[in-house]
Design a protein around this motif. Structure first.
Motif, PDB file in Angstrom:
ATOM      1  N   PRO A 175      18.604  -6.038 -26.721  1.00 12.65           N
ATOM      2  CA  PRO A 175      19.684  -5.633 -27.546  1.00 12.65           C
ATOM      3  C   PRO A 175      21.089  -6.102 -26.805  1.00 12.65           C
ATOM      4  CG  PRO A 175      18.868  -3.845 -26.039  1.00 12.65           C
ATOM      5  CD  PRO A 175      18.038  -5.403 -25.834  1.00 12.65           C
ATOM      6  N   PRO A 176      22.114  -6.021 -27.882  1.00 13.85           N
ATOM      7  CA  PRO A 176      23.367  -6.689 -27.461  1.00 13.85           C
ATOM      8  C   PRO A 176      23.913  -5.685 -26.318  1.00 13.85           C
ATOM      9  CG  PRO A 176      23.429  -5.926 -29.879  1.00 13.85           C
ATOM     10  CD  PRO A 176      22.004  -5.463 -29.253  1.00 13.85           C
ATOM     11  N   LYS A 177      24.686  -6.260 -25.328  1.00 18.15           N
ATOM     12  CA  LYS A 177      25.428  -5.662 -24.125  1.00 18.15           C
ATOM     13  C   LYS A 177      26.650  -5.875 -24.370  1.00 18.15           C
ATOM     14  CE  LYS A 177      25.317  -6.002 -19.244  1.00 18.15           C
ATOM     15  NZ  LYS A 177      24.746  -6.582 -17.795  1.00 18.15           N
ATOM     16  N   VAL A 178      27.521  -4.932 -24.240  1.00 15.13           N
ATOM     17  CA  VAL A 178      28.913  -5.207 -24.130  1.00 15.13           C
ATOM     18  C   VAL A 178      29.431  -4.102 -23.152  1.00 15.13           C
ATOM     19  CG1 VAL A 178      31.035  -4.722 -25.747  1.00 15.13           C
ATOM     20  CG2 VAL A 178      28.952  -5.317 -26.798  1.00 15.13           C
ATOM     21  N   GLU A 179      30.347  -4.726 -22.453  1.00 16.46           N
ATOM     22  CA  GLU A 179      31.106  -4.142 -21.440  1.00 16.46           C
ATOM     23  C   GLU A 179      32.502  -4.155 -21.428  1.00 16.46           C
ATOM     24  OE1 GLU A 179      27.942  -5.267 -17.728  1.00 16.46           O
ATOM     25  OE2 GLU A 179      30.071  -6.339 -17.742  1.00 16.46           O
ATOM     26  N   TYR A 180      33.202  -3.166 -21.253  1.00 12.90           N
ATOM     27  CA  TYR A 180      34.584  -2.871 -21.209  1.00 12.90           C
ATOM     28  C   TYR A 180      35.275  -2.477 -19.557  1.00 12.90           C
ATOM     29  CZ  TYR A 180      33.802  -2.159 -26.001  1.00 12.90           C
ATOM     30  OH  TYR A 180      33.143  -2.060 -27.372  1.00 12.90           O
ATOM     31  N   SER A 181      36.432  -2.997 -19.473  1.00 17.32           N
ATOM     32  CA  SER A 181      37.137  -3.162 -18.448  1.00 17.32           C
ATOM     33  C   SER A 181      38.627  -3.028 -18.528  1.00 17.32           C
ATOM     34  CB  SER A 181      36.580  -4.139 -17.320  1.00 17.32           C
ATOM     35  OG  SER A 181      37.085  -5.515 -17.873  1.00 17.32           O
TER      36      SER A 181
ATOM     37  N   ARG B  94      37.112  -6.716 -23.548  1.00 23.22           N
ATOM     38  CA  ARG B  94      35.643  -6.535 -23.971  1.00 23.22           C
ATOM     39  C   ARG B  94      34.932  -7.684 -23.822  1.00 23.22           C
ATOM     40  NH1 ARG B  94      32.640  -7.578 -28.917  1.00 23.22           N
ATOM     41  NH2 ARG B  94      31.217  -5.847 -29.624  1.00 23.22           N
ATOM     42  N   LYS B  95      33.813  -7.354 -23.100  1.00 21.27           N
ATOM     43  CA  LYS B  95      33.124  -8.847 -22.857  1.00 21.27           C
ATOM     44  C   LYS B  95      31.526  -8.456 -23.515  1.00 21.27           C
ATOM     45  CE  LYS B  95      31.417 -11.696 -19.016  1.00 21.27           C
ATOM     46  NZ  LYS B  95      31.348 -12.174 -17.816  1.00 21.27           N
ATOM     47  N   GLU B  96      31.269  -9.389 -24.501  1.00 22.26           N
ATOM     48  CA  GLU B  96      29.829  -9.386 -25.021  1.00 22.26           C
ATOM     49  C   GLU B  96      28.747 -10.290 -24.426  1.00 22.26           C
ATOM     50  OE1 GLU B  96      28.214  -9.295 -29.562  1.00 22.26           O
ATOM     51  OE2 GLU B  96      30.380  -9.100 -29.171  1.00 22.26           O
ATOM     52  N   TYR B  97      27.790  -9.850 -24.192  1.00 22.98           N
ATOM     53  CA  TYR B  97      26.620 -10.729 -23.741  1.00 22.98           C
ATOM     54  C   TYR B  97      25.728 -11.030 -24.854  1.00 22.98           C
ATOM     55  CZ  TYR B  97      28.317  -9.442 -19.085  1.00 22.98           C
ATOM     56  OH  TYR B  97      29.052  -9.345 -18.141  1.00 22.98           O
ATOM     57  N   PRO B  98      25.526 -12.345 -25.116  1.00 24.09           N
ATOM     58  CA  PRO B  98      24.471 -12.731 -26.198  1.00 24.09           C
ATOM     59  C   PRO B  98      23.046 -12.347 -25.711  1.00 24.09           C
ATOM     60  CG  PRO B  98      25.317 -14.603 -24.955  1.00 24.09           C
ATOM     61  CD  PRO B  98      25.915 -13.510 -24.405  1.00 24.09           C
TER      62      PRO B  98
END
Length: 121
Positions: free
Chosen positions: A84-90, A77-81
């Motif tokens: 709106p919040p941006k969260v990516e999953y790989s 899980r990679k969260e970008y500050p």
């Protein structure tokens, strides 16, 4: 086949075997589907994209399933500050190591599922 070759020998708690551990990691209605989407369709998916891809999963179920996959180190899980919040999953390397298992399950299903009747002509 001797006792050491048996994946789930008699008299041993299933959770204490490799088979039991594997089941505990992939058990759940959507875990394998999430892994499949991340492996075969897009290497990185945002939460809403993943929810749209699956279609039949609630926000709460997807959120808790992703947390479980992350806890088991199968998904990153990679969260970008940002707002709106941006969260990516790989998939993690560990998650990618399950893909051959999923592929074998797909192959087995294709070979053994009941076939639709074809019209006689």
């Amino acid at each position: 086949m001797n006792a050491e070759d048996v994946c789930s020998p008699t008299g041993i708690n299933l959770e204490e075997t490799g088979y039991g551990y594997t089941l505990s990691v992939i058990n759940g209605k959507y875990k394998m589907i999430i892994l499949y989407w991340l492996a075969l369709y897009k290497p990185v998916l945002r939460f809403n994209e993943l929810q749209r891809c699956i279609g039949t999963i609630s926000y709460k179920t997807l959120s808790s399933t992703l947390k479980e996959l992350e806890k088991d180190r199968l998904v990153i899980r990679k969260e970008y500050p940002q707002i709106p919040p941006k969260v990516e999953y790989s998939l993690s390397e560990r998650g990618r190591s399950l893909i051959p298992v999923i592929d074998m399950m797909c192959d087995w299903g294709e070979q053994h599922r009941p076939q639709a009747a074809t019209p006689q002509g």
